[in-house]
Design a protein around this motif. Structure first.
Motif, PDB file in Angstrom:
ATOM      1  N   GLY A  46       8.635   6.576  -7.858  1.00 15.35           N
ATOM      2  CA  GLY A  46       8.901   7.515  -6.773  1.00 15.35           C
ATOM      3  C   GLY A  46      10.340   7.564  -6.300  1.00 15.35           C
ATOM      4  N   ARG A  47      11.066   6.480  -6.486  1.00 12.30           N
ATOM      5  CA  ARG A  47      12.454   6.396  -5.998  1.00 12.30           C
ATOM      6  C   ARG A  47      13.244   5.548  -6.981  1.00 12.30           C
ATOM      7  N   TYR A  48      14.434   6.039  -7.386  1.00  8.97           N
ATOM      8  CA  TYR A  48      15.177   5.373  -8.448  1.00  8.97           C
ATOM      9  C   TYR A  48      16.624   5.105  -8.030  1.00  8.97           C
ATOM     10  N   ARG A  49      17.074   3.903  -8.283  1.00 10.47           N
ATOM     11  CA  ARG A  49      18.487   3.574  -8.086  1.00 10.47           C
ATOM     12  C   ARG A  49      19.233   3.985  -9.343  1.00 10.47           C
ATOM     13  N   PRO A 122       2.274  -1.816 -15.183  1.00  6.94           N
ATOM     14  CA  PRO A 122       2.122  -3.009 -14.340  1.00  6.94           C
ATOM     15  C   PRO A 122       3.356  -3.350 -13.504  1.00  6.94           C
ATOM     16  N   THR A 123       4.531  -2.932 -13.955  1.00  3.23           N
ATOM     17  CA  THR A 123       5.744  -3.175 -13.170  1.00  3.23           C
ATOM     18  C   THR A 123       5.976  -2.064 -12.151  1.00  3.23           C
ATOM     19  N   LEU A 128       5.711   1.494  -6.658  1.00  4.97           N
ATOM     20  CA  LEU A 128       5.190   2.755  -6.123  1.00  4.97           C
ATOM     21  C   LEU A 128       4.409   2.518  -4.837  1.00  4.97           C
ATOM     22  N   ARG A 129       3.533   1.547  -4.864  1.00  9.77           N
ATOM     23  CA  ARG A 129       2.719   1.236  -3.681  1.00  9.77           C
ATOM     24  C   ARG A 129       3.598   0.873  -2.496  1.00  9.77           C
ATOM     25  N   VAL A 140      -2.227   5.584  -3.010  1.00 12.10           N
ATOM     26  CA  VAL A 140      -1.648   5.132  -4.271  1.00 12.10           C
ATOM     27  C   VAL A 140      -2.689   4.275  -4.985  1.00 12.10           C
ATOM     28  N   LYS A 141      -2.947   4.577  -6.260  1.00 13.48           N
ATOM     29  CA  LYS A 141      -3.946   3.833  -7.025  1.00 13.48           C
ATOM     30  C   LYS A 141      -3.407   3.469  -8.404  1.00 13.48           C
ATOM     31  N   ARG A 142      -3.803   2.286  -8.873  1.00 12.15           N
ATOM     32  CA  ARG A 142      -3.524   1.925 -10.258  1.00 12.15           C
ATOM     33  C   ARG A 142      -4.719   2.383 -11.094  1.00 12.15           C
TER      34      ARG A 142
END
Length: 281
Positions: A46-49, A122-123, A128-129, A140-142
């Motif tokens: 959802g958000r990236y550096r 898995p990472t 995201l959560r 948010v769900k896996r």
């Protein structure tokens, strides 16, 4: 196989196209007061550096959002998209972060709207959560995102958008996307379905187009931006968005925006764009 991570590609030309289309669809849904449902089947984090080791390794954002960052002659729709990214960067002084589709949607949703973000990596899932724990109207769900079309459609709101953005690590993904749209459409025929696709080998992409043509679904619009002509060499030459039940303005909006994006994002003059109906109404 879960090796793909979007952080390597965040903010590239494909993201620019995808997120402008996403923004325009959500803006259209908001024209009615009644709430809607948003499902993001492959949400990423959802958000990236943009200056961490993964993003810097490819620096694809330099050929995408960075080319729009300081331009003043932006078309209005593109300006609104850039403003979303600037808000994430504390007003736009410096481009350090990029918003994935979940964060773009979150910034546009109203209190009466609802979202489900799914991610299997898995990472990426814990990130995201954590990034969306403060949003009361976002779950948010896996989970397998494709399965959520069966599990959650039709939504109680009877209005909604499904964004399907798989990694295409496996050849089967090209067929799974078509099956997912068919499954969703059976349950929720009035919903909007937006599917992102890469053009690596054109023959694989044509499988999606042909599958949708044969599905019997009407009103399917294809929007594509290419950096260079099709090739049998390694690497993505183009990307696009397929939209089922597109808002009526979307075709006109993209025909206005794409010439500009082609000029700015493909300065070497090798690019081209298209807006075509796979199946009309």
């Amino acid at each position: 196989m879960l090796s793909y991570r979007h952080s390597f590609h965040a903010g590239n030309h494909a993201d620019v196209l995808k997120h402008i289309v996403l923004m325009l669809i959500i803006e259209n849904l908001k024209q009615k007061e009644k709430g809607f449902y948003y499902l993001d089947t492959h949400a990423g984090v959802g958000r990236y550096r943009l200056f961490d080791e993964t993003a810097e390794k490819t620096a694809e954002f330099k050929e995408g959002i960075a080319r729009l960052w300081e331009r003043e002659n932006l078309p209005e729709e593109v300006r609104r998209y850039v403003q979303i990214i600037k808000r994430l960067n504390y007003g736009g002084k410096e481009l350090r972060y990029y918003a994935g589709s979940p964060l773009i949607a979150a910034g546009l949703l109203r209190a009466q709207d609802r979202a489900l973000l799914t991610e299997l990596h898995p990472t990426d899932f814990p990130l995201l959560r954590n990034n969306f724990k403060q949003y009361a109207n976002i779950s948010v769900k896996r989970e397998d995102g494709f399965q959520q079309l069966k599990a959650t459609l039709p939504p109680k709101e009877r209005r909604g958008l499904v964004l399907i953005d798989p990694p295409y690590e496996l050849k089967e993904d090209y067929d799974l996307t078509v099956k997912a749209i068919e499954e969703g459409y059976k349950r929720f025929a009035t919903g909007i379905y937006a599917l992102w696709y890469p053009v690596v080998l054109r023959q694989q992409t044509k499988r999606i187009f042909k599958g949708l043509e044969n599905s019997g679904i009407r009103k399917i619009l294809k929007i594509e931006l290419a950096l260079r002509p099709d090739s049998d060499q390694r690497g993505m030459t183009a990307s696009g968005m397929i939209v089922v039940n597109p808002p009526w303005q979307l075709e006109t909006q993209m025909k206005k925006i794409l010439p500009y994006l082609t000029e700015v994002l493909v300065p070497q003059g090798t690019g081209h764009w298209s807006v075509q109906w796979i199946t009309p109404e």
